[in-house]
Design a protein around this motif. Sequence first.
Motif, short mmCIF file in Angstrom:
data_model
loop_
_atom_site.label_atom_id
_atom_site.label_comp_id
_atom_site.label_asym_id
_atom_site.label_seq_id
_atom_site.Cartn_x
_atom_site.Cartn_y
_atom_site.Cartn_z
N ASP A 144 43.28 76.74 76.72
CA ASP A 144 42.44 76.49 75.55
C ASP A 144 42.56 75.01 75.22
N LEU A 145 41.52 74.24 75.59
CA LEU A 145 41.59 72.78 75.48
C LEU A 145 41.89 72.33 74.05
N LYS A 146 41.27 72.96 73.08
CA LYS A 146 41.46 72.55 71.69
C LYS A 146 42.91 72.75 71.27
N ASN A 147 43.48 73.91 71.59
CA ASN A 147 44.88 74.16 71.25
C ASN A 147 45.81 73.19 71.99
N TYR A 148 45.45 72.92 73.25
CA TYR A 148 46.24 72.01 74.08
C TYR A 148 46.27 70.61 73.45
N VAL A 149 45.11 70.11 73.07
CA VAL A 149 45.02 68.77 72.46
C VAL A 149 45.80 68.73 71.16
N THR A 150 45.64 69.76 70.33
CA THR A 150 46.33 69.80 69.04
C THR A 150 47.85 69.83 69.24
N GLU A 151 48.32 70.67 70.17
CA GLU A 151 49.76 70.78 70.42
C GLU A 151 50.31 69.48 70.99
N LEU A 152 49.58 68.88 71.92
CA LEU A 152 50.06 67.64 72.53
C LEU A 152 50.14 66.53 71.49
N ASP A 153 49.12 66.43 70.64
CA ASP A 153 49.15 65.40 69.60
C ASP A 153 50.33 65.61 68.65
N SER A 154 50.64 66.87 68.37
CA SER A 154 51.78 67.18 67.51
C SER A 154 53.09 66.72 68.16
N GLN A 155 53.21 66.96 69.47
CA GLN A 155 54.40 66.53 70.20
C GLN A 155 54.49 65.00 70.25
N LEU A 156 53.35 64.36 70.42
CA LEU A 156 53.34 62.89 70.43
C LEU A 156 53.83 62.35 69.09
N GLN A 157 53.42 62.99 68.01
CA GLN A 157 53.86 62.56 66.68
C GLN A 157 55.37 62.69 66.54
N THR A 158 55.91 63.80 67.06
CA THR A 158 57.36 64.01 67.00
C THR A 158 58.10 62.94 67.79
N ILE A 159 57.59 62.62 68.98
CA ILE A 159 58.22 61.60 69.81
C ILE A 159 58.15 60.24 69.13
N GLN A 160 57.01 59.92 68.51
CA GLN A 160 56.86 58.64 67.81
C GLN A 160 57.84 58.55 66.64
N GLU A 161 58.06 59.66 65.95
CA GLU A 161 59.03 59.66 64.85
C GLU A 161 60.44 59.43 65.41
N ASN A 162 60.73 60.02 66.56
CA ASN A 162 62.03 59.82 67.20
C ASN A 162 62.22 58.36 67.58
#
Length: 408
Positions: A75-93
């Motif tokens: 599901d491309l939409k879910n994939y993009v949303t989840e990946l962006d969420s992970q990117l945000q977590t990594i950026q916070e780290n």
Amino acid sequence: MKKKIALLLAIVLAIGMFMQRVSYYEATSFSSITSASIQEKENQIGHAQEERESLQNSLTEVKALRAQLEQQKKDLKNYVTELDSQLQTIQENIAQLNARIAEKEVEIEETQKELEKAREKEQEQYEAMVARIQRLYEMGDRGYLDMLFSSTSMGDMLNSLVYMEQITAYDNQQMEEFMLNRQYIEVCEEELLQEKALLDEARDAVLEEEAIIQELIADKEATIRAYDADISNKSNAIAEYEADIKAQNELIEALEAAIAAERKRILEQNGVVLNYDGGIFKFPLASYTRISDEYGQRIHPTLGVQQFHNGVDFASPTGTSIYAAYDGVVVAATYSSTMGNYVMIDHGSNLYTIYMHASKLYVSKDDVVSRGTTIAAVGSTGRSTGPHLHFSVRLNGEYVSPWNYLSQ
């Protein structure tokens, strides 16, 4: 005479034992103060070692993350949303790591100063002891014997003995201080090694996390392109794209309607309303490399069909500052699966600007911003195939060319 000598020896022995106790207690008292400093340094060394272990445990588990994201690709939409969420977590780290690096640099500087001060003290102590030993060598035993035999009375002799014992106690204390200072230098050196090792590992961790971000973004871009380019998905992809744009427009229109209602309420209460005065917009980016997609009808870069592009895409490196084009009020600063992290600003007179696909947002809803305020940073969140700013302008409920408001 024998009685006098025996009495003298007894007195000397008693004074010697007393002064040994005085010397011991003085040294012990001194040791407890300095040992506390050494213990504190040893605790800091242990803490630095624990931090190094914690640092390794805090790094992103790339394999597990990729496996998790792989499941979302259906599901491309879910994939993009989840990946962006992970990117945000990594950026916070990364932000936390950079903050720790800054703190550690200050701590290392302080430890180096403490070490330099201790080394200077050691050199002074060493030079003082060398001078003392040289003086004792020159005096030999005769100096102390002369002091005793030159005494004119028993009281004078006892004073000389006490003075000699005080000198001995002082020498012992100086040696104790020298040894403890040497131990302090050793723990400072060890602490410095541990702190520098932690600093190096933190810097390496930032590079690793940043590399992971670039890998995930590249993977997302490739996934979107492959999905859009797949002939079997073509009609579905076009329909999905159009549905996304429709949902995006509905969201923007809903925001505009809510703002219009709020503006009407404020106007009815006190007559205050925001008005655009017709000024030229500030260019919304600190820098950019090229215009990757123009406003208006164009062939979609991956779908290969003609579509209306409601803004201008400015290709720019991730992290580039995004500016508010003009004075206004932030009416949205949030995330959507198509626009990614985005900001919408009300400039009055039914004029709005929208800034999409940001990596970070620096403003919140209801913030008042002035022309040139840094509101976000360039990224590739949402339905994006590369770091860029999608800049849109809406007037009276319709998209219009941003070039009407930007100086070229």
